[in-house]
Design a protein around this motif. Structure first.
Motif, short mmCIF file in Angstrom:
data_model
loop_
_atom_site.label_atom_id
_atom_site.label_comp_id
_atom_site.label_asym_id
_atom_site.label_seq_id
_atom_site.Cartn_x
_atom_site.Cartn_y
_atom_site.Cartn_z
N GLN A 249 0.91 -1.23 -0.17
CA GLN A 249 0.03 0.11 -0.07
C GLN A 249 0.70 1.00 0.09
OE1 GLN A 249 -3.13 -1.16 -0.71
NE2 GLN A 249 -2.21 -3.11 -0.19
N ILE A 250 1.90 1.29 0.37
CA ILE A 250 2.99 2.59 0.63
C ILE A 250 4.10 2.58 -0.41
CG2 ILE A 250 2.30 2.52 3.04
CD1 ILE A 250 5.09 1.72 3.62
N LYS A 251 4.55 1.28 -0.87
CA LYS A 251 5.73 1.39 -1.63
C LYS A 251 5.91 2.22 -2.92
CE LYS A 251 4.31 -2.71 -4.27
NZ LYS A 251 4.46 -4.26 -4.70
N GLU A 252 4.80 2.88 -3.28
CA GLU A 252 4.84 3.85 -4.38
C GLU A 252 4.77 5.06 -3.84
OE1 GLU A 252 2.79 3.01 -8.03
OE2 GLU A 252 3.22 0.74 -7.77
N GLN A 253 4.62 5.19 -2.55
CA GLN A 253 4.35 6.66 -1.69
C GLN A 253 5.48 7.06 -1.02
OE1 GLN A 253 0.24 7.10 -0.09
NE2 GLN A 253 0.05 5.06 -0.58
N HIS A 258 12.30 0.49 5.25
CA HIS A 258 13.30 0.21 6.18
C HIS A 258 12.91 -0.87 7.25
CE1 HIS A 258 16.74 1.77 9.48
NE2 HIS A 258 16.68 0.24 9.12
N LEU A 259 13.22 -1.96 7.24
CA LEU A 259 13.01 -3.15 8.06
C LEU A 259 13.48 -3.01 9.66
CD1 LEU A 259 13.15 -6.34 5.89
CD2 LEU A 259 10.95 -4.76 6.45
N SER A 260 12.79 -3.32 10.59
CA SER A 260 13.47 -3.47 11.81
C SER A 260 13.48 -4.91 12.34
CB SER A 260 12.55 -2.34 12.77
OG SER A 260 13.17 -2.43 14.21
N HIS A 285 8.43 -7.86 -2.72
CA HIS A 285 7.24 -7.17 -2.77
C HIS A 285 7.79 -5.79 -3.36
CE1 HIS A 285 3.94 -9.00 -1.51
NE2 HIS A 285 4.56 -10.05 -1.15
N THR A 286 9.12 -5.44 -3.00
CA THR A 286 9.64 -4.04 -3.27
C THR A 286 10.54 -3.96 -4.46
OG1 THR A 286 11.83 -4.37 -1.71
CG2 THR A 286 9.69 -3.56 -0.83
N LYS A 287 11.15 -4.93 -5.10
CA LYS A 287 12.29 -5.03 -6.07
C LYS A 287 11.87 -4.12 -7.25
CE LYS A 287 15.69 -6.33 -5.34
NZ LYS A 287 17.00 -5.68 -4.84
N GLY A 288 12.61 -3.13 -7.46
CA GLY A 288 12.37 -2.35 -8.94
C GLY A 288 11.24 -1.29 -8.47
N ILE A 289 10.80 -1.10 -7.36
CA ILE A 289 9.68 -0.12 -7.09
C ILE A 289 10.05 0.71 -6.09
CG2 ILE A 289 7.47 0.22 -6.34
CD1 ILE A 289 6.69 -2.87 -7.13
N VAL A 290 10.74 0.31 -4.89
CA VAL A 290 11.22 1.11 -3.91
C VAL A 290 12.38 0.49 -3.31
CG1 VAL A 290 9.50 0.19 -2.20
CG2 VAL A 290 10.45 2.35 -1.91
N PRO A 291 13.43 1.20 -2.91
CA PRO A 291 14.52 0.65 -2.04
C PRO A 291 14.17 0.11 -0.88
CG PRO A 291 14.99 2.93 -3.25
CD PRO A 291 13.79 2.59 -3.49
N LEU A 292 14.79 -0.89 -0.55
CA LEU A 292 14.49 -1.49 0.65
C LEU A 292 15.76 -1.68 1.50
CD1 LEU A 292 12.61 -3.58 2.52
CD2 LEU A 292 13.81 -5.48 1.35
N ILE A 293 15.91 -1.04 2.88
CA ILE A 293 17.02 -1.25 3.75
C ILE A 293 17.04 -2.40 4.40
CG2 ILE A 293 18.16 -0.09 5.41
CD1 ILE A 293 17.05 2.63 4.63
N GLY A 294 18.04 -3.41 4.01
CA GLY A 294 18.15 -4.59 5.21
C GLY A 294 18.92 -4.26 6.31
#
Length: 395
Positions: A249-253, A258-260, A285-294
């Protein structure tokens, strides 16, 4: 020249460039003044660590007075905080490092002593299950919720004025934004509660208001990030499928997610049949849409590379930067052999760790710090929650 991929530059979709893929994760210093203003000790702490990572996310700052979660907490509740916040942003901007201010409201994860006699507030009048002596909060009124949304926007404006490169909404570790999404803490029957989509309404409203403030006041390359915890262990509580739905719901906004969690190798705590890492499942779910912090127990360069290989776009390092402020510089110069993955309590002054934080590390946080004086210094959190995720130390 190092062949590590995490040392290469990274560019966000809005054009902001990081000099590498390393992020200093948000860690409280417990060292602000009683009113939330910055101290010199905090500035020195960030100066000692800021030059290496591509981006530094500050310890959390409360956006309103009832949002304070602990003593020594940074605040961004008024323009009086601007001089200190400006100094902080400047201290982080060493060698081109970008500065992000993390903002939040603690909700029910506080008490009347910290709030100077005021009762904590939350989505509903439901006490947290941990610690055992958690106080029952007061259910927020609709008017208070509307004001909270505006407070996040005001905090964002101050971050922009102070010279930060972004803000991160702290919706993890069982704090207020998570409390509204959780069926454990949110038992409302109005538009802010009930169905999963209704429980998502407050985080979305905060995101939208912050977006409008950024559009009005910030330069084009200002970041909006969101931090979340993958699961809750309470019943009822947030499960992995809820968090993946949240991300969708938020990945394009937002500009990054950032995961915890205390280990980048974490698998589901609720579904033991799910053997995939949480990181890889979010990355799907995020690849190519929004950067994900591991994030989580990244200590050696091989850990950072493994997190990227598992789907992270950026890697956040927390505890290891407490032990080794020059981690990035040592890796880049080929001096990996000198990297310390343990810390002596006697070295904390030398490492510019503020006294308030020193006390916290040697008490509530000792199980995860790898102290040289700790017989269990090699403990990991691959299959359990850690203290920084809102749990009691015994968990």
């Amino acid at each position: 020249m190092s062949a590590y991929s995490f040392l290469k530059p990274f560019t966000f979709k809005n054009g902001l460039v990081l000099k590498n893929h390393v992020v200093m994760s948000p860690m409280t210093t417990m060292s602000s003044f009683y009113n939330g203003m910055l101290t010199g000790d905090e500035i020195n702490y960030y100066k000692a660590r800021a030059a290496g990572p591509g981006m530094v996310i500050t310890g959390v700052a409360n956006v309103d007075k009832l949002g304070k979660g602990f003593e020594g907490e940074l605040s961004v509740v008024s323009d009086d905080m601007l001089p200190g916040l400006t100094r902080l942003a400047s201290a982080i901007h060493q060698q081109g490092t970008k500065a992000v201010l993390q903002i939040f409201n603690a909700g029910r994860k506080t008490n009347h002593k910290i709030l100077r006699g005021n009762q904590p507030v939350s989505a509903s009048a439901v006490a947290a299950t941990y610690p055992a002596d958690s106080e029952t909060p007061r259910e927020m009124t609709s008017e208070e919720i509307d004001q909270l949304i505006l407070d996040f926007g005001s905090a964002t404006r101050r971050a922009i004025q102070a010279g930060f490169d972004g803000v991160e909404l702290h919706g993890a570790n069982t704090y207020l934004l998570q409390q509204f999404y959780s069926p454990n803490s949110n038992q409302r029957t109005d538009k802010w509660g009930g169905s999963r989509d209704n429980r998502l309404r407050l985080p979305l409203a905060v995101i939208h208001n912050v977006q409008s403030v950024i559009k009005q006041y910030a330069p084009k390359q200002f970041l909006l990030g969101y931090r979340l915890s993958p699961e809750e262990i309470e019943t009822p509580g947030i499960r992995l499928e809820d968090s993946l739905y949240f991300v969708d719901q938020i990945k394009e906004q937002v500009d990054y997610i950032h995961l915890s969690m205390a280990s980048y190798q974490r698998t589901s705590l609720n579904d033991k049949t799910n053997k995939q890492t949480l990181l890889s499942q979010f990355a799907a779910h995020t690849k190519g849409i929004v950067p994900l912090i591991g994030i989580g127990s990244i200590e050696q360069p091989a850990d950072a590379e493994a997190a990227l290989a598992d789907g992270a776009d950026l890697v956040a390092i927390g505890r290891e930067l407490l032990r080794e402020p020059q981690w990035v510089q040592k890796v880049a110069s080929g001096d990996e052999a000198s990297i310390r993955t343990q810390i002596s309590p006697m070295d904390m002054d030398e490492l510019a760790i503020p006294y308030g934080l020193q006390t916290f590390l040697t008490t509530d946080f000792t199980s995860v710090m790898h102290f040289t004086t700790d017989a269990d210094a090699t403990q990991d959190y691959q299959n359990s929650l850690a203290p920084m995720e809102g749990m009691e130390e015994k968990l």
